[in-house]
Design a protein around this motif. Structure first.
Motif, PDB file in Angstrom:
ATOM      1  N   SER A 121      53.806  42.304  35.235  1.00 56.32           N
ATOM      2  CA  SER A 121      53.452  41.664  34.113  1.00 56.32           C
ATOM      3  C   SER A 121      52.125  41.278  34.267  1.00 56.32           C
ATOM      4  N   GLY A 122      51.652  40.839  32.959  1.00 54.55           N
ATOM      5  CA  GLY A 122      50.153  40.863  32.723  1.00 54.55           C
ATOM      6  C   GLY A 122      49.445  42.051  32.861  1.00 54.55           C
ATOM      7  N   ASN A 123      48.151  42.023  32.255  1.00 52.43           N
ATOM      8  CA  ASN A 123      47.343  43.329  32.258  1.00 52.43           C
ATOM      9  C   ASN A 123      46.944  43.538  33.644  1.00 52.43           C
ATOM     10  N   LYS A 124      46.294  44.835  33.895  1.00 56.17           N
ATOM     11  CA  LYS A 124      45.431  45.543  35.076  1.00 56.17           C
ATOM     12  C   LYS A 124      44.649  44.457  35.601  1.00 56.17           C
ATOM     13  N   ILE A 125      43.665  43.902  34.520  1.00 57.24           N
ATOM     14  CA  ILE A 125      42.575  42.978  34.907  1.00 57.24           C
ATOM     15  C   ILE A 125      43.297  41.974  35.630  1.00 57.24           C
ATOM     16  N   THR A 126      44.282  41.170  35.063  1.00 60.70           N
ATOM     17  CA  THR A 126      44.532  39.924  35.648  1.00 60.70           C
ATOM     18  C   THR A 126      45.173  40.060  36.936  1.00 60.70           C
ATOM     19  N   ARG A 127      45.829  41.034  37.157  1.00 63.30           N
ATOM     20  CA  ARG A 127      46.549  41.392  38.352  1.00 63.30           C
ATOM     21  C   ARG A 127      45.412  41.765  39.306  1.00 63.30           C
ATOM     22  N   ALA A 128      44.369  42.407  38.993  1.00 60.48           N
ATOM     23  CA  ALA A 128      43.193  42.622  40.047  1.00 60.48           C
ATOM     24  C   ALA A 128      42.414  41.377  40.365  1.00 60.48           C
ATOM     25  N   LYS A 129      42.369  40.391  39.964  1.00 56.99           N
ATOM     26  CA  LYS A 129      41.351  39.245  39.918  1.00 56.99           C
ATOM     27  C   LYS A 129      41.483  38.788  41.381  1.00 56.99           C
ATOM     28  N   MET A 130      42.597  38.554  42.071  1.00 58.93           N
ATOM     29  CA  MET A 130      42.589  37.763  43.076  1.00 58.93           C
ATOM     30  C   MET A 130      42.061  38.702  44.380  1.00 58.93           C
ATOM     31  N   HIS A 131      42.252  40.081  44.053  1.00 58.99           N
ATOM     32  CA  HIS A 131      41.845  41.164  44.889  1.00 58.99           C
ATOM     33  C   HIS A 131      40.314  41.039  44.789  1.00 58.99           C
ATOM     34  N   SER A 132      39.924  41.093  43.653  1.00 60.29           N
ATOM     35  CA  SER A 132      38.341  41.046  43.517  1.00 60.29           C
ATOM     36  C   SER A 132      37.505  39.712  44.102  1.00 60.29           C
ATOM     37  N   ALA A 133      38.198  38.615  43.901  1.00 62.24           N
ATOM     38  CA  ALA A 133      37.729  37.305  44.308  1.00 62.24           C
ATOM     39  C   ALA A 133      37.485  37.384  45.769  1.00 62.24           C
ATOM     40  N   GLN A 134      38.870  37.746  46.377  1.00 58.75           N
ATOM     41  CA  GLN A 134      38.618  37.966  47.925  1.00 58.75           C
ATOM     42  C   GLN A 134      37.856  39.005  48.357  1.00 58.75           C
ATOM     43  N   ALA A 135      37.595  40.071  47.980  1.00 59.70           N
ATOM     44  CA  ALA A 135      36.623  41.147  48.292  1.00 59.70           C
ATOM     45  C   ALA A 135      35.175  40.746  48.000  1.00 59.70           C
ATOM     46  N   GLU A 136      34.819  40.115  47.036  1.00 57.37           N
ATOM     47  CA  GLU A 136      33.610  39.634  46.725  1.00 57.37           C
ATOM     48  C   GLU A 136      33.331  38.419  47.765  1.00 57.37           C
ATOM     49  N   GLN A 137      34.123  37.800  48.576  1.00 59.60           N
ATOM     50  CA  GLN A 137      33.927  36.651  49.569  1.00 59.60           C
ATOM     51  C   GLN A 137      33.925  37.530  50.897  1.00 59.60           C
ATOM     52  N   GLY A 138      34.008  38.920  51.117  1.00 61.20           N
ATOM     53  CA  GLY A 138      33.801  39.454  52.247  1.00 61.20           C
ATOM     54  C   GLY A 138      35.432  39.474  52.965  1.00 61.20           C
TER      55      GLY A 138
END
Length: 185
Positions: A121-138
């Motif tokens: 459920s939800g769009n691809k961008i929404t589903r990827a947000k937590m992964h992106s945020a954690q990746a940005e933090q290393g």
């Protein structure tokens, strides 16, 4: 072509051996066209000592029959390498998606202890947000492997129209399952 959610430099490539007894998550985003169209992607993720590690990615353009063999063989390899791999298969909402997921579940239940299908459920961008945020933090690293370059290139391009998003879809699915179900070791 650069997207807006991931930067390749966020993902350190490492040579780390993670104990086999730590629970892992493999998430499949399936497609079914040989040599064209969308890709089938199977992402394997583990959380270890508060860091998320991508251990393996399977990325293929294959017919449904060949794809199912690859998924089954990957499950067999995962079982040999690790004590516990929780397998998830994305289920498309139409009848053919339900049938495809049911076939995968039936085949995988003879190999792995835990397998389930998920209608996202939800769009691809929404589903990827937590992964992106954690990746940005290393907090997300890649175990060195032949799939690293493709993983980084497709993540960095996401979301760009016309660039395959299947790797990010599989990664987001695995990341969200792992984050929700694994205690930090």
């Amino acid at each position: 072509i650069a997207g807006t959610m991931f930067k390749a430099g966020w993902f350190e490539i490492v040579d780390v051996k993670i104990p086999r007894h730590i629970r892992r998550f493999r998430y499949w985003d399936k497609a079914g066209t040989e040599g064209a169209g969308d890709w089938t992607a199977g992402a394997l993720l583990v959380e270890y000592k508060g860091i998320f590690y991508w251990e393996d990615f399977v990325i293929v353009q294959a017919s449904p029959m060949k794809r199912n063999r690859i998924i089954k063989n990957t499950a067999l390899q995962d079982k040999e390498r690790f004590d516990e791999v929780e397998v998830w298969v994305e289920q498309e909402p139409a009848a053919s998606g339900k049938e495809s997921a049911a076939i995968s579940l039936m085949e995988l239940r003879t190999i792995v202890d835990y397998v389930n299908a998920e209608t996202v459920s939800g769009n691809k961008i929404t589903r990827a947000k937590m992964h992106s945020a954690q990746a940005e933090q290393g907090m997300v690293k890649l175990i060195r492997g032949p799939w690293n370059e493709t993983f980084l290139r497709l993540h960095e391009a996401f979301p760009t129209k016309g660039i395959p998003d299947d790797v990010v879809d599989a990664a987001s699915g695995a990341f969200n399952k792992c984050r929700l179900h694994t205690p930090t070791v």
